[in-house]
Motif scaffolding. Structure first.
Motif, PDB file in Angstrom:
ATOM      1  N   ALA A  16       0.832  -1.199   0.000  1.00 56.40           N
ATOM      2  CA  ALA A  16       0.000   0.000   0.000  1.00 56.40           C
ATOM      3  C   ALA A  16       0.867   1.249   0.000  1.00 56.40           C
ATOM      4  CB  ALA A  16      -0.916  -0.002   1.222  1.00 56.40           C
ATOM      5  N   GLY A  17       0.240   2.341  -0.462  1.00 59.83           N
ATOM      6  CA  GLY A  17       0.972   3.595  -0.495  1.00 59.83           C
ATOM      7  C   GLY A  17       1.113   4.193   0.882  1.00 59.83           C
ATOM      8  N   ALA A  18       1.496   5.473   0.921  1.00 64.92           N
ATOM      9  CA  ALA A  18       1.783   6.128   2.194  1.00 64.92           C
ATOM     10  C   ALA A  18       0.520   6.583   2.916  1.00 64.92           C
ATOM     11  CB  ALA A  18       2.701   7.332   1.954  1.00 64.92           C
ATOM     12  N   LYS A  19      -0.666   6.298   2.345  1.00 66.00           N
ATOM     13  CA  LYS A  19      -1.894   6.760   2.970  1.00 66.00           C
ATOM     14  C   LYS A  19      -2.213   6.011   4.250  1.00 66.00           C
ATOM     15  CE  LYS A  19      -3.986   8.538  -1.250  1.00 66.00           C
ATOM     16  NZ  LYS A  19      -5.155   8.506  -2.168  1.00 66.00           N
ATOM     17  N   LEU A  20      -1.650   4.829   4.421  1.00 69.24           N
ATOM     18  CA  LEU A  20      -1.833   4.067   5.654  1.00 69.24           C
ATOM     19  C   LEU A  20      -0.482   3.881   6.323  1.00 69.24           C
ATOM     20  CD1 LEU A  20      -4.252   1.141   4.676  1.00 69.24           C
ATOM     21  CD2 LEU A  20      -4.809   3.168   6.011  1.00 69.24           C
ATOM     22  N   THR A  21      -0.473   4.032   7.632  1.00 71.01           N
ATOM     23  CA  THR A  21       0.759   3.766   8.366  1.00 71.01           C
ATOM     24  C   THR A  21       0.924   2.259   8.532  1.00 71.01           C
ATOM     25  OG1 THR A  21      -0.309   3.796  10.521  1.00 71.01           O
ATOM     26  CG2 THR A  21       0.439   5.926   9.635  1.00 71.01           C
ATOM     27  N   VAL A  22       2.113   1.836   8.894  1.00 68.02           N
ATOM     28  CA  VAL A  22       2.346   0.417   9.139  1.00 68.02           C
ATOM     29  C   VAL A  22       1.442  -0.078  10.255  1.00 68.02           C
ATOM     30  CG1 VAL A  22       4.044  -1.270   9.946  1.00 68.02           C
ATOM     31  CG2 VAL A  22       4.718   0.476   8.293  1.00 68.02           C
ATOM     32  N   GLU A  23       1.240   0.757  11.280  1.00 70.21           N
ATOM     33  CA  GLU A  23       0.374   0.365  12.401  1.00 70.21           C
ATOM     34  C   GLU A  23      -1.063   0.164  11.941  1.00 70.21           C
ATOM     35  OE1 GLU A  23       2.499   2.882  12.457  1.00 70.21           O
ATOM     36  OE2 GLU A  23       4.003   2.127  13.878  1.00 70.21           O
ATOM     37  N   VAL A 137     -13.148  -1.910  -2.781  1.00 72.32           N
ATOM     38  CA  VAL A 137     -12.510  -0.882  -3.611  1.00 72.32           C
ATOM     39  C   VAL A 137     -12.748   0.515  -3.039  1.00 72.32           C
ATOM     40  CG1 VAL A 137     -12.385   0.137  -5.919  1.00 72.32           C
ATOM     41  CG2 VAL A 137     -12.756  -2.332  -5.656  1.00 72.32           C
ATOM     42  N   PHE A 138     -11.679   1.313  -2.993  1.00 74.18           N
ATOM     43  CA  PHE A 138     -11.731   2.704  -2.551  1.00 74.18           C
ATOM     44  C   PHE A 138     -11.255   3.580  -3.716  1.00 74.18           C
ATOM     45  CE2 PHE A 138     -11.221   0.053   1.105  1.00 74.18           C
ATOM     46  CZ  PHE A 138     -11.935   0.655   2.130  1.00 74.18           C
ATOM     47  N   PRO A 139     -12.168   4.193  -4.491  1.00 77.23           N
ATOM     48  CA  PRO A 139     -11.775   4.963  -5.677  1.00 77.23           C
ATOM     49  C   PRO A 139     -10.751   6.054  -5.393  1.00 77.23           C
ATOM     50  CG  PRO A 139     -14.145   4.633  -5.630  1.00 77.23           C
ATOM     51  CD  PRO A 139     -13.626   4.161  -4.307  1.00 77.23           C
ATOM     52  N   ASP A 140     -10.805   6.640  -4.205  1.00 73.82           N
ATOM     53  CA  ASP A 140      -9.862   7.714  -3.855  1.00 73.82           C
ATOM     54  C   ASP A 140      -8.647   7.200  -3.098  1.00 73.82           C
ATOM     55  OD1 ASP A 140     -11.563   9.628  -5.009  1.00 73.82           O
ATOM     56  OD2 ASP A 140     -12.741   9.766  -3.169  1.00 73.82           O
ATOM     57  N   GLY A 141      -8.489   5.899  -3.063  1.00 72.30           N
ATOM     58  CA  GLY A 141      -7.357   5.317  -2.361  1.00 72.30           C
ATOM     59  C   GLY A 141      -7.715   4.907  -0.940  1.00 72.30           C
ATOM     60  N   VAL A 142      -7.008   3.909  -0.445  1.00 72.25           N
ATOM     61  CA  VAL A 142      -7.238   3.418   0.915  1.00 72.25           C
ATOM     62  C   VAL A 142      -6.639   4.416   1.897  1.00 72.25           C
ATOM     63  CG1 VAL A 142      -6.841   1.538   2.539  1.00 72.25           C
ATOM     64  CG2 VAL A 142      -7.138   1.034   0.096  1.00 72.25           C
ATOM     65  N   THR A 143      -7.482   4.994   2.735  1.00 75.80           N
ATOM     66  CA  THR A 143      -7.012   5.931   3.748  1.00 75.80           C
ATOM     67  C   THR A 143      -7.265   5.348   5.133  1.00 75.80           C
ATOM     68  OG1 THR A 143      -9.156   7.055   3.668  1.00 75.80           O
ATOM     69  CG2 THR A 143      -7.403   7.942   2.279  1.00 75.80           C
ATOM     70  N   GLY A 144      -6.951   6.112   6.156  1.00 77.36           N
ATOM     71  CA  GLY A 144      -7.044   5.616   7.519  1.00 77.36           C
ATOM     72  C   GLY A 144      -8.379   4.955   7.832  1.00 77.36           C
ATOM     73  N   THR A 145      -8.364   3.696   8.101  1.00 79.53           N
ATOM     74  CA  THR A 145      -9.565   2.940   8.444  1.00 79.53           C
ATOM     75  C   THR A 145      -9.171   1.773   9.324  1.00 79.53           C
ATOM     76  OG1 THR A 145     -11.528   1.857   7.539  1.00 79.53           O
ATOM     77  CG2 THR A 145      -9.447   1.425   6.429  1.00 79.53           C
ATOM     78  N   LYS A 146     -10.145   1.160   9.963  1.00 82.91           N
ATOM     79  CA  LYS A 146      -9.868   0.044  10.866  1.00 82.91           C
ATOM     80  C   LYS A 146     -10.687  -1.174  10.452  1.00 82.91           C
ATOM     81  CE  LYS A 146      -8.516   2.793  14.874  1.00 82.91           C
ATOM     82  NZ  LYS A 146      -8.716   3.030  16.332  1.00 82.91           N
ATOM     83  N   ALA A 147     -10.316  -2.311  10.999  1.00 83.89           N
ATOM     84  CA  ALA A 147     -10.980  -3.563  10.642  1.00 83.89           C
ATOM     85  C   ALA A 147     -12.482  -3.492  10.910  1.00 83.89           C
ATOM     86  CB  ALA A 147     -10.352  -4.726  11.408  1.00 83.89           C
ATOM     87  N   ALA A 148     -12.873  -2.902  12.047  1.00 84.57           N
ATOM     88  CA  ALA A 148     -14.294  -2.817  12.385  1.00 84.57           C
ATOM     89  C   ALA A 148     -15.064  -2.016  11.341  1.00 84.57           C
ATOM     90  CB  ALA A 148     -14.471  -2.189  13.765  1.00 84.57           C
ATOM     91  N   GLU A 149     -14.443  -0.966  10.785  1.00 85.02           N
ATOM     92  CA  GLU A 149     -15.098  -0.161   9.756  1.00 85.02           C
ATOM     93  C   GLU A 149     -15.206  -0.935   8.448  1.00 85.02           C
ATOM     94  OE1 GLU A 149     -12.442   3.107   9.781  1.00 85.02           O
ATOM     95  OE2 GLU A 149     -13.352   4.065  11.525  1.00 85.02           O
ATOM     96  N   LEU A 150     -14.189  -1.729   8.129  1.00 81.83           N
ATOM     97  CA  LEU A 150     -14.233  -2.550   6.919  1.00 81.83           C
ATOM     98  C   LEU A 150     -15.369  -3.563   6.998  1.00 81.83           C
ATOM     99  CD1 LEU A 150     -10.442  -3.281   6.338  1.00 81.83           C
ATOM    100  CD2 LEU A 150     -11.854  -1.531   5.246  1.00 81.83           C
ATOM    101  N   LYS A 151     -15.573  -4.143   8.167  1.00 80.43           N
ATOM    102  CA  LYS A 151     -16.650  -5.124   8.338  1.00 80.43           C
ATOM    103  C   LYS A 151     -18.012  -4.475   8.110  1.00 80.43           C
ATOM    104  CE  LYS A 151     -13.979  -8.011  11.519  1.00 80.43           C
ATOM    105  NZ  LYS A 151     -13.821  -8.499  12.903  1.00 80.43           N
ATOM    106  N   LYS A 152     -18.174  -3.231   8.538  1.00 79.29           N
ATOM    107  CA  LYS A 152     -19.437  -2.525   8.300  1.00 79.29           C
ATOM    108  C   LYS A 152     -19.627  -2.251   6.816  1.00 79.29           C
ATOM    109  CE  LYS A 152     -19.731  -0.249  12.819  1.00 79.29           C
ATOM    110  NZ  LYS A 152     -19.731   1.046  13.543  1.00 79.29           N
TER     111      LYS A 152
END
Length: 248
Positions: A16-23, A137-152
């Motif tokens: 992934a690009g720099a939009k997400l941190t390693v954490e 799919v995230f048309p604007d790129g994957v940005t800060g999100t968490k597993a719980a939000e992905l499940k929703k």
């Protein structure tokens, strides 16, 4: 040997690009890998990842084409497992039941004995016939999100709350049918599955044939008291009638 949840899919962390941190990437992978979900729409086996928009929308025609070409990976109500997660610039790719060529591993049902007790070295609760790959799919790129939000976001396709197949079926029905089922009422036009959800199994059944038309009556209630007659032609309710029957 690959066990879900053991390896944290390091390739996904780096792709992934720099939009997400390693954490953030680590939290997504830890929160998704090895998770079980109940299938809410039929999942086909597919050579290319089945795309789901972040809002939960997907292209039904493409999924139908994949289903016709490759057959089903999972049916509505099946339990599936996320076995790998890859994070790319504009999507999060979820391997389900080891992907299109997925199959149960030999160690899923192996148990080891120690000190008088046994425990599995690998478990597989999935009851789906196969595997596939889904891409959120995230048309604007994957940005800060968490597993719980992905499940929703995946809720229209995969339910991580593990509802039963009956609950999932009920949720797919029109609102007026859902309301009738909750009120334990039968409406003309319901099918037998809906009537079973609303009233349960009948005390008695009676089949008749008049002028070449076959009907079946399901009877609920006992004398003395009100008896409900639900009449089917084929699989559909054509009449609902209530009568009071006294003691015999």
């Amino acid at each position: 040997m690959r066990l879900p949840g053991v390896a944290l899919c390091l390739a996904g962390l780096l792709s992934a690009g720099a939009k997400l941190t390693v954490e953030e990437r680590t939290e997504i992978i830890r929160g998704m890998v090895a998770e079980y979900a109940t299938v809410k729409v039929a999942l086909p086996r597919a050579k290319k990842a089945l795309e789901v928009k972040a809002g939960g929308k997907y292209e039904r025609e493409k999924w139908a084409d994949a289903m016709q070409e490759n057959g089903p990976a999972a049916r509505v109500g099946d339990l599936v497992q996320i076995t790998k997660v890859d994070i790319e610039n504009d999507r999060i790719v979820l391997e389900i039941n080891y992907g299109m060529k997925g199959r149960k591993r030999w160690y899923h049902n192996v148990q080891v004995s120690a000190g008088g007790s046994t425990s599995p070295i690998g478990s597989d609760q999935s009851n789906a016939p196969g595997g596939t790959v889904v891409a959120l799919v995230f048309p604007d790129g994957v940005t800060g999100t968490k597993a719980a939000e992905l499940k929703k976001m995946l809720q229209p396709v995969l339910d991580f709350e593990k509802h039963t197949a009956t609950e999932l079926y009920s949720e797919s029905l029109p609102p007026e049918i859902q309301a009738a089922i909750k009120a334990k009422k039968v409406l003309v036009g319901m099918d037998k599955d809906m009537v079973l959800l609303a009233k349960g199994r009948p005390e008695n059944k009676l089949r008749e044939s008049k002028e070449g038309v076959e009907t079946e009556d399901w009877m609920y209630g006992k004398a003395p008291g009100t008896i409900t007659f639900v009449t089917f032609e084929g699989d559909k309710v054509i009449r609902v009638k209530e009568m009071y029957a006294g003691a015999q």
